[in-house]
Enzyme design. Structure first.
Site, PDB file in Angstrom:
ATOM      1  N   ASP A  68      34.150 -21.200  -0.428  1.00  0.00           N
ATOM      2  CA  ASP A  68      33.034 -21.057  -0.783  1.00  0.00           C
ATOM      3  C   ASP A  68      32.451 -22.076  -1.069  1.00  0.00           C
ATOM      4  OD1 ASP A  68      31.282 -19.964  -2.940  1.00  0.00           O
ATOM      5  OD2 ASP A  68      31.963 -21.174  -4.466  1.00  0.00           O
ATOM      6  N   ASP A  92      28.762 -23.140  -3.110  1.00  0.00           N
ATOM      7  CA  ASP A  92      28.291 -23.674  -4.506  1.00  0.00           C
ATOM      8  C   ASP A  92      29.346 -23.722  -5.472  1.00  0.00           C
ATOM      9  OD1 ASP A  92      25.830 -23.458  -3.372  1.00  0.00           O
ATOM     10  OD2 ASP A  92      24.969 -22.145  -4.492  1.00  0.00           O
ATOM     11  N   ASP A 101      35.576 -20.985  -6.687  1.00  0.00           N
ATOM     12  CA  ASP A 101      35.607 -21.282  -8.157  1.00  0.00           C
ATOM     13  C   ASP A 101      35.036 -20.183  -8.961  1.00  0.00           C
ATOM     14  OD1 ASP A 101      32.865 -21.539  -7.083  1.00  0.00           O
ATOM     15  OD2 ASP A 101      32.340 -22.346  -9.107  1.00  0.00           O
TER      16      ASP A 101
HETATM   17  C1  2M8 Z   1      23.053 -17.218  -4.999  1.00  0.00           C
HETATM   18  O1  2M8 Z   1      24.485 -17.471  -4.854  1.00  0.00           O
HETATM   19  C2  2M8 Z   1      24.908 -18.254  -5.883  1.00  0.00           C
HETATM   20  C3  2M8 Z   1      26.417 -18.640  -5.384  1.00  0.00           C
HETATM   21  O2  2M8 Z   1      27.280 -18.198  -5.770  1.00  0.00           O
HETATM   22  C4  2M8 Z   1      24.906 -17.770  -7.210  1.00  0.00           C
HETATM   23  O3  2M8 Z   1      25.096 -16.655  -7.509  1.00  0.00           O
HETATM   24  O4  2M8 Z   1      25.029 -18.585  -8.219  1.00  0.00           O
HETATM   25  C5  2M8 Z   1      22.472 -16.961  -3.651  1.00  0.00           C
HETATM   26  O5  2M8 Z   1      21.186 -16.137  -3.836  1.00  0.00           O
HETATM   27  C6  2M8 Z   1      22.371 -17.920  -2.730  1.00  0.00           C
HETATM   28  O6  2M8 Z   1      21.620 -17.278  -1.481  1.00  0.00           O
HETATM   29  C7  2M8 Z   1      21.710 -18.876  -3.342  1.00  0.00           C
HETATM   30  O7  2M8 Z   1      21.713 -20.084  -2.291  1.00  0.00           O
HETATM   31  C8  2M8 Z   1      22.187 -19.592  -4.391  1.00  0.00           C
HETATM   32  C9  2M8 Z   1      21.406 -20.558  -4.911  1.00  0.00           C
HETATM   33  O8  2M8 Z   1      21.794 -21.018  -6.294  1.00  0.00           O
HETATM   34  O9  2M8 Z   1      22.272 -18.380  -5.284  1.00  0.00           O
HETATM   35 MG    MG Z   2      30.998 -20.988  -6.151  1.00  0.00          MG
HETATM   36 MG    MG Z   3      29.559 -18.449  -3.981  1.00  0.00          MG
END
Ligand code: 2M8
Ligand code: MG
Ligand code: MG
Length: 268
Positions: free
Chosen positions: A6, A8, A211
């Protein structure tokens, strides 16, 4: 060995998207030619940029398993496009997702906002990405991140309505994500492991790091799993997974130290 990860809150810091503490392991895996396969909610456009910044060369999985992007060496019948890579769609069509969302919202008077409802500025504010990166995050093919502004009961109702149209809902770090039925990170991992066996004619071992709730299927699909502490201090409970003390990229490195640090696995 294949490493699935993953982004983020895992390889990247949840807040500033940095990966400093993971860099030594990335170097080591690159030296040993072990593919690091990104498996994320992010879009193809986002990952195409990020994988260059991370200096990774491997297939990657985008939009929670909605598509797999393959370099030529991993293709069987797929044709590469102008970028030199091929896309395999495993999920729903984005236009269809948007149509369903608009219909459901007006018929049921639900309140939620998807990236497709937001201005670029709103995406910037909600994600902390700069404008160019937010533009890439809005360039979606098979899933829609939404902010839920209604009650939890209505969310359950919404989920049932989606199921009736062949769509489903999963949870990322910040957003809920609407995507195809039975589309998830784990299914895409299995698809890629099968492809690896078909091409390289040997079964493959796998390790996954994540995570969030949307990472559980991926952690379960791999031989070894690392559940990284999230930025609220919580760790996923997945049977057999190593649970980290640190969060983000420091937890990522900690997890690889645990599974690959002292033995020869990283040498195979
Ligand atoms: C979105 O995804 C994140 C990762 O899990 C989330 O739900 O917090 C997505 O839209 C992704 O494209 C984008 O880069 C990210 C940005 O925080 O948010
Ligand atoms: Mg994550
Ligand atoms: Mg993710």
């Amino acid at each position: 060995l294949l490493v699935f990860t993953d982004l983020d809150g895992s390889l990247l810091d949840h807040d500033n998207y940095d990966w400093q503490s993971a860099a030594p392991w990335l170097d080591r895996l690159r030296d040993k030619a072990i593919p690091v396969i990104i498996n994320t909610s992010k879009t193809r456009a986002e990952v195409a940029t990020l994988r260059q910044e991370l200096d990774l060369y491997a297939p990657y999985i985008v939009e929670n398993g909605s598509a797999v992007i393959l370099p030529p060496e991993w293709c069987l019948n797929e044709a590469v496009d102008d970028s030199g890579w091929a896309v395999v769609h495993l999920g729903a069509d984005y236009t269809r997702i948007r149509d369903v969302l608009e219909a459901v919202r007006s018929q049921e008077r639900l309140s939620f906002r998807g990236f497709g409802d937001m201005t670029l500025q709103e995406v910037v504010e909600r994600t902390g990405l700069d404008e160019q990166a937010a533009e890439r995050a809005r360039d979606r093919q098979g899933s829609e991140p939404i902010v839920w502004e209604d009650t939890p009961d209505q969310l359950t109702h919404f989920q049932q309505l989606l199921a009736g149209t062949g769509l489903s809902l999963t949870r990322g770090g910040r957003f809920h994500h609407v995507l195809g039925e039975e589309v998830n990170k784990g299914a895409a991992v299995r698809w890629l492991c099968e492809r690896h066996e078909a091409i390289f004619e040997q079964s493959v071992r796998s390790i996954a790091l994540g995570d969030g709730e949307n990472d559980v299927s991926m952690l379960k699909a791999c031989d070894r799993a690392v559940a990284i502490r999230n930025d609220h201090g919580r760790v996923l409970e997945v049977e057999g997974a190593y649970m980290t003390q640190h969060s983000g990229p420091a937890g990522w490195a900690e997890g690889l130290d645990h599974w690959l640090g002292h033995d020869k696995e990283a040498d195979r």
